[in-house]
Design a protein around this motif. Structure first.
Motif, PDB file in Angstrom:
ATOM      1  N   LYS A   1      24.376  -9.867 -13.903  1.00 60.56           N
ATOM      2  CA  LYS A   1      23.282  -9.079 -14.469  1.00 60.56           C
ATOM      3  C   LYS A   1      21.898  -9.627 -14.091  1.00 60.56           C
ATOM      4  O   LYS A   1      20.876  -9.033 -14.432  1.00 60.56           O
ATOM      5  CB  LYS A   1      23.401  -9.020 -15.993  1.00 60.56           C
ATOM      6  N   ILE A   2      21.872 -10.750 -13.388  1.00 63.38           N
ATOM      7  CA  ILE A   2      20.594 -11.327 -12.984  1.00 63.38           C
ATOM      8  C   ILE A   2      19.938 -10.425 -11.934  1.00 63.38           C
ATOM      9  O   ILE A   2      20.565 -10.040 -10.945  1.00 63.38           O
ATOM     10  CB  ILE A   2      20.778 -12.747 -12.409  1.00 63.38           C
ATOM     11  N   GLU A   3      18.678 -10.116 -12.157  1.00 56.36           N
ATOM     12  CA  GLU A   3      17.912  -9.271 -11.228  1.00 56.36           C
ATOM     13  C   GLU A   3      16.783 -10.109 -10.633  1.00 56.36           C
ATOM     14  O   GLU A   3      15.904 -10.582 -11.357  1.00 56.36           O
ATOM     15  CB  GLU A   3      17.334  -8.062 -11.983  1.00 56.36           C
ATOM     16  N   LEU A   4      16.819 -10.295  -9.320  1.00 51.91           N
ATOM     17  CA  LEU A   4      15.828 -11.141  -8.657  1.00 51.91           C
ATOM     18  C   LEU A   4      14.728 -10.345  -7.971  1.00 51.91           C
ATOM     19  O   LEU A   4      13.872 -10.924  -7.292  1.00 51.91           O
ATOM     20  CB  LEU A   4      16.524 -12.053  -7.633  1.00 51.91           C
ATOM     21  N   ASN A   5      14.730  -9.035  -8.142  1.00 50.70           N
ATOM     22  CA  ASN A   5      13.648  -8.211  -7.610  1.00 50.70           C
ATOM     23  C   ASN A   5      12.564  -8.034  -8.663  1.00 50.70           C
ATOM     24  O   ASN A   5      12.814  -8.104  -9.865  1.00 50.70           O
ATOM     25  CB  ASN A   5      14.191  -6.841  -7.183  1.00 50.70           C
ATOM     26  N   ASN A   6      11.343  -7.778  -8.212  1.00 47.37           N
ATOM     27  CA  ASN A   6      10.204  -7.684  -9.116  1.00 47.37           C
ATOM     28  C   ASN A   6      10.195  -6.366  -9.883  1.00 47.37           C
ATOM     29  O   ASN A   6      10.158  -5.290  -9.291  1.00 47.37           O
ATOM     30  CB  ASN A   6       8.898  -7.811  -8.328  1.00 47.37           C
ATOM     31  N   MET A   7      10.226  -6.485 -11.199  1.00 44.70           N
ATOM     32  CA  MET A   7      10.074  -5.329 -12.064  1.00 44.70           C
ATOM     33  C   MET A   7       8.667  -5.271 -12.647  1.00 44.70           C
ATOM     34  O   MET A   7       8.371  -4.439 -13.501  1.00 44.70           O
ATOM     35  CB  MET A   7      11.117  -5.374 -13.186  1.00 44.70           C
ATOM     36  N   VAL A   8       7.825  -6.177 -12.188  1.00 42.95           N
ATOM     37  CA  VAL A   8       6.415  -6.191 -12.575  1.00 42.95           C
ATOM     38  C   VAL A   8       5.626  -6.738 -11.378  1.00 42.95           C
ATOM     39  O   VAL A   8       6.147  -7.538 -10.608  1.00 42.95           O
ATOM     40  CB  VAL A   8       6.192  -7.077 -13.817  1.00 42.95           C
ATOM     41  N   THR A   9       4.418  -6.259 -11.202  1.00 46.57           N
ATOM     42  CA  THR A   9       3.570  -6.764 -10.131  1.00 46.57           C
ATOM     43  C   THR A   9       2.332  -7.407 -10.736  1.00 46.57           C
ATOM     44  O   THR A   9       1.971  -7.138 -11.899  1.00 46.57           O
ATOM     45  CB  THR A   9       3.123  -5.632  -9.180  1.00 46.57           C
ATOM     46  N   ILE A  10       1.689  -8.257  -9.969  1.00 48.78           N
ATOM     47  CA  ILE A  10       0.480  -8.916 -10.453  1.00 48.78           C
ATOM     48  C   ILE A  10      -0.584  -7.893 -10.805  1.00 48.78           C
ATOM     49  O   ILE A  10      -1.332  -8.047 -11.779  1.00 48.78           O
ATOM     50  CB  ILE A  10      -0.022  -9.926  -9.403  1.00 48.78           C
ATOM     51  N   ASP A  11      -0.663  -6.807 -10.061  1.00 44.44           N
ATOM     52  CA  ASP A  11      -1.684  -5.772 -10.309  1.00 44.44           C
ATOM     53  C   ASP A  11      -1.419  -4.997 -11.593  1.00 44.44           C
ATOM     54  O   ASP A  11      -2.357  -4.499 -12.222  1.00 44.44           O
ATOM     55  CB  ASP A  11      -1.752  -4.799  -9.131  1.00 44.44           C
ATOM     56  N   THR A  12      -0.153  -4.864 -11.975  1.00 41.72           N
ATOM     57  CA  THR A  12       0.175  -4.072 -13.167  1.00 41.72           C
ATOM     58  C   THR A  12       0.443  -4.941 -14.397  1.00 41.72           C
ATOM     59  O   THR A  12       0.729  -4.421 -15.471  1.00 41.72           O
ATOM     60  CB  THR A  12       1.415  -3.193 -12.906  1.00 41.72           C
ATOM     61  N   LEU A  13       0.346  -6.262 -14.237  1.00 45.24           N
ATOM     62  CA  LEU A  13       0.642  -7.190 -15.330  1.00 45.24           C
ATOM     63  C   LEU A  13      -0.504  -7.214 -16.338  1.00 45.24           C
ATOM     64  O   LEU A  13      -1.672  -7.381 -15.960  1.00 45.24           O
ATOM     65  CB  LEU A  13       0.862  -8.589 -14.748  1.00 45.24           C
ATOM     66  N   HIS A  14      -0.182  -7.041 -17.596  1.00 42.00           N
ATOM     67  CA  HIS A  14      -1.211  -7.040 -18.647  1.00 42.00           C
ATOM     68  C   HIS A  14      -1.015  -8.207 -19.618  1.00 42.00           C
ATOM     69  O   HIS A  14      -1.861  -9.084 -19.699  1.00 42.00           O
ATOM     70  CB  HIS A  14      -1.189  -5.712 -19.403  1.00 42.00           C
TER      71      HIS A  14
END
Length: 238
Positions: A27-40
């Motif tokens: 179940k480990i997901e190593l792809n980005n589900m958040v980006t620096i530009d969209t991080l709040h």
């Protein structure tokens, strides 16, 4: 005979925990589900322990920051009795319940949790940061102040300048990263938790390093808060 029974019981618990960790690896997901530009909102998490008579207690503190302004948005804490014994490599099962209880108190959405500890940098890739990321379905990062020595790894050639790093490679696989956050200071150990890759995780960590410490402000102030909560509880218990 009683001591032997305790040993046998802990060994049984250890085997169950390790089996669960192995089951969760898929179940480990190593792809980005958040980006620096969209991080709040980024939250720092830490726990502290103490004993009172024959019982053990812990407090979990979460400090939420605005990633863009680095201002504190929210702080929450919980205290509870610890009933899961300490078992090396299985810390997540000891700490997750109280963390989840504290996270449920948050009034603001958290885009990413940063833990004082490990994630993928673990013999079964299942440190608290990874386990919590899977359970919550949230991006997570592990940031440890010391190296979890489940393997021998020499990082003595890490250059002293800020921003330098060495990847921790075991059997051809990158488990984490030794990262120098300020010139001449001790390095920290960064690993992905879940739903993020190591490059983005490293950038986020470096963006949250203050001038006063070599660790991110998120986990630094969560750590400070745990000491305050523990001190207050100990004073009240006297």
């Amino acid at each position: 005979m009683g001591d032997k029974n305790i040993v046998y019981e802990e060994q049984h618990i250890k085997e169950l925990f390790e089996k669960k960790q192995e089951e969760l690896q898929s179940k480990i997901e190593l792809n980005n589900m958040v980006t620096i530009d969209t991080l709040h909102n980024v939250a720092g998490v830490d726990l502290a322990y103490w004993k009172n008579k024959d019982k053990e207690y812990a407090c979990c503190c979460i400090v939420v920051y605005d990633y863009k302004t680095l201002e504190v948005i929210e702080k929450k804490s919980s205290v509870g009795e610890v009933t899961v014994p300490y078992i090396a490599g299985c810390l997540a099962f000891r700490e997750y319940e109280l963390f989840e209880k504290t996270a449920q108190l948050l009034e603001n959405n958290v885009d990413l949790y940063m833990f004082d500890g490990n994630g993928y940098l673990h013999p079964r890739h299942m440190g608290l940061a990874t386990y919590a990321g899977i359970m919550l379905g949230k991006p997570t990062i592990g940031v440890a102040k010391s190296f979890y020595k489940f393997i021998d790894f020499d990082y003595s050639n890490l250059k002293p300048e800020e921003g330098n790093y060495i990847d921790i490679v075991i059997g051809g696989e990158v488990y984490g990263r030794v990262l120098r956050t300020h010139t001449g200071v001790k390095p920290i150990f960064v690993s992905v938790g879940n739903m993020i890759d190591l490059e983005v995780a490293t950038k986020i960590v470096m963006n949250m390093i203050g001038e006063e410490s070599h660790i991110p402000i998120t986990t630094r102030y969560a750590d400070i808060m745990t000491h305050e909560v523990r001190k207050n509880r100990l004073s009240n218990e006297k």
